[in-house]
Motif scaffolding. Structure first.
Motif, PDB file in Angstrom:
ATOM      1  N   THR A  92      -2.671  -7.794  -4.454  1.00 38.86           N
ATOM      2  CA  THR A  92      -1.292  -7.988  -3.991  1.00 38.86           C
ATOM      3  C   THR A  92      -1.241  -9.027  -2.886  1.00 38.86           C
ATOM      4  N   HIS A  93      -2.314  -9.105  -2.100  1.00 35.01           N
ATOM      5  CA  HIS A  93      -2.449 -10.165  -1.102  1.00 35.01           C
ATOM      6  C   HIS A  93      -3.912 -10.222  -0.702  1.00 35.01           C
ATOM      7  N   ILE A  94      -4.241 -11.182   0.150  1.00 30.99           N
ATOM      8  CA  ILE A  94      -5.669 -11.459   0.346  1.00 30.99           C
ATOM      9  C   ILE A  94      -6.242 -10.838   1.606  1.00 30.99           C
ATOM     10  N   LEU A  96      -8.377  -8.271   3.704  1.00 25.15           N
ATOM     11  CA  LEU A  96      -9.671  -7.788   3.212  1.00 25.15           C
ATOM     12  C   LEU A  96      -9.641  -6.370   2.674  1.00 25.15           C
ATOM     13  N   ASP A  97      -8.709  -5.540   3.146  1.00 22.36           N
ATOM     14  CA  ASP A  97      -8.657  -4.160   2.630  1.00 22.36           C
ATOM     15  C   ASP A  97      -8.062  -4.113   1.224  1.00 22.36           C
ATOM     16  N   HIS A  98      -7.587  -5.256   0.733  1.00 22.83           N
ATOM     17  CA  HIS A  98      -7.058  -5.353  -0.634  1.00 22.83           C
ATOM     18  C   HIS A  98      -7.937  -6.220  -1.536  1.00 22.83           C
ATOM     19  N   ALA A  99      -8.473  -7.287  -0.958  1.00 23.42           N
ATOM     20  CA  ALA A  99      -9.125  -8.319  -1.767  1.00 23.42           C
ATOM     21  C   ALA A  99     -10.591  -8.556  -1.409  1.00 23.42           C
ATOM     22  N   GLY A 200       1.652  -2.931  -2.852  1.00 22.98           N
ATOM     23  CA  GLY A 200       0.730  -3.441  -1.835  1.00 22.98           C
ATOM     24  C   GLY A 200       1.081  -2.851  -0.483  1.00 22.98           C
ATOM     25  N   ASP A 201       1.353  -3.732   0.504  1.00 24.66           N
ATOM     26  CA  ASP A 201       1.745  -3.286   1.844  1.00 24.66           C
ATOM     27  C   ASP A 201       3.195  -3.637   2.162  1.00 24.66           C
ATOM     28  N   ALA A 202       3.941  -4.110   1.163  1.00 25.08           N
ATOM     29  CA  ALA A 202       5.287  -4.632   1.437  1.00 25.08           C
ATOM     30  C   ALA A 202       6.296  -3.537   1.759  1.00 25.08           C
ATOM     31  N   ALA A 245      -0.626   0.826  -1.491  1.00 28.76           N
ATOM     32  CA  ALA A 245      -2.082   0.665  -1.370  1.00 28.76           C
ATOM     33  C   ALA A 245      -2.627   1.693  -0.382  1.00 28.76           C
ATOM     34  N   HIS A 246      -1.780   2.049   0.627  1.00 28.09           N
ATOM     35  CA  HIS A 246      -2.170   3.036   1.638  1.00 28.09           C
ATOM     36  C   HIS A 246      -1.059   4.061   1.752  1.00 28.09           C
ATOM     37  N   TYR A 247      -0.835   5.160   0.976  1.00 30.74           N
ATOM     38  CA  TYR A 247      -1.715   5.436  -0.115  1.00 30.74           C
ATOM     39  C   TYR A 247      -0.975   6.271  -1.142  1.00 30.74           C
TER      40      TYR A 247
HETATM   41 ZN   LIG Z   1      -3.418  -3.199   3.550  1.00 33.52          ZN
END
Ligand SMILES: [Zn+2]
Length: 333
Positions: A92-94, A96-99, A200-202, A245-247
């Motif tokens: 979803t974005h770069i 580090l906790d995603h990518a 994601g985190d949006a 993503a969280h969560y």
């Molecule tokens: Zn995140």
């Protein structure tokens, strides 16, 4: 065996039944053909999620950090995905906790296409600058918690456009929703089959063990107008659920998006008032929102602190407030 062939195959007519993990470490089905994989950042449960979208061409949404890769690969293996079975990986974005795991996952699944926002693609091909910036943001946690990010060969990358469909099969795709605000390189994915939106985190962070939805406004990109606009775009799509993503999956999407909108505005108001008065933004946020945390056990607070600390949010809001044009502005859109 592909993920589509082991009993979660799409097309089941009966309503989905959320339950306990079917196999420890193998994830659990949270919607039709959607498997939540706990990638166990820092060994913590229910902090970072990846999602496997099942079909003839299975796609993974989020790898988690590089430190999560062994757990993630074991989970995918237990789901029956061999090295040739994963068709795609989307981040979803770069952050580090995603990518962070994407280079490793690309290596483990040599046929998988790696999908990323156009503003993130070059950083996956050459993570040097991203890692420099992450080292400044995370400090010692970069190596002790997250790990790093291995480069992805540029020919494996697919740059996403708003509205594009990532194919999971003939009757299933993930529709890309450009959603800046949390980061300028953020996309959400709307599943055409289950109707779930992978946000994601949006939409923010809501750890099941903390229970409260909080906005995620980190530096360097956070932009309030863009973040609110992204929430509006999500609502217009009328998803059946929001997967953070969280969560995890939140089943009342309209309520969640309204709450996220209100919460984000309140955090920005508190930050702006502190900013105008020359006060410390982190202290103002902590005071204003500490009652959110009443009753949350100390061990769980630590998870939320790392994932969604007041200091990170304050730094992002500070940077946004400092960079805003005084009248009219150049943000938004
Ligand atoms: Zn995140």
């Amino acid at each position: 065996m592909t993920a589509g062939g082991h009993g979660h195959a799409h097309g089941r007519a009966h309503p989905f039944d959320p339950g306990a993990p079917e196999l420890p470490g193998a994830g659990r089905t949270i919607a039709e053909g959607v498997i939540e994989l706990d990638t166990l950042l820092g060994g913590w449960e229910r902090v970072t999620a990846g999602y496997l979208i099942e079909g003839p061409e299975p796609v993974l949404v989020e790898t988690g950090s590089q430190s999560s890769v062994p757990v993630l690969l074991a989970g995918l293996d237990r789901l029956g995905l061999g090295p040739d079975d994963l068709a795609g990986v989307v981040v979803t974005h770069i952050h580090l906790d995603h990518a962070g795991g994407v280079g490793d996952v690309a290596r483990a699944f040599p046929g998988a296409t790696v999908y990323v926002h156009e503003k993130g693609a070059r950083h996956l091909a050459d993570p040097t600058r991203l890692l420099d910036s992450a080292a400044r943001v995370y400090g010692p946690l970069l190596d002790s918690l997250y790990g790093r990010l291995d480069p992805t060969p540029p020919e494996r990358l697919h740059v996403l456009e708003d509205g594009e469909a990532i194919r999971v099969g003939p009757s299933r795709s993930l529709i890309v929703v450009d959603s800046p605000g949390h980061a300028k390189h953020h996309v959400a994915l709307h599943d055409s089959l289950s109707g779930v939106l992978f946000a994601g985190d949006a939409v923010g962070v809501k750890l099941p063990d903390a229970g409260v939805l909080r906005p995620s406004t980190p530096p360097p990109d956070f932009d309030l107008d863009q973040a609110l606009h992204s929430l509006q775009r999500f609502a217009e799509r009328r998803p059946t659920g929001i997967a953070l993503a969280h969560y995890g999956l939140l089943p009342e999407p309209a309520d969640v998006l309204e709450e996220a909108d209100g919460t984000l505005r309140r955090w920005a108001e508190v930050a702006e008032a502190a900013f105008r008065n020359g006060e410390d933004i982190a202290a103002a946020l902590a005071t204003a929102f500490e009652s959110d945390m009443t009753g949350v056990p100390e061990g769980h607070r630590r998870k939320l602190d790392v994932m969604n600390g007041v200091h990170s949010n304050a730094a992002g809001l500070q940077r946004w407030l400092s960079g805003r044009e005084p009248a009219g502005g150049v943000t938004g859109g």
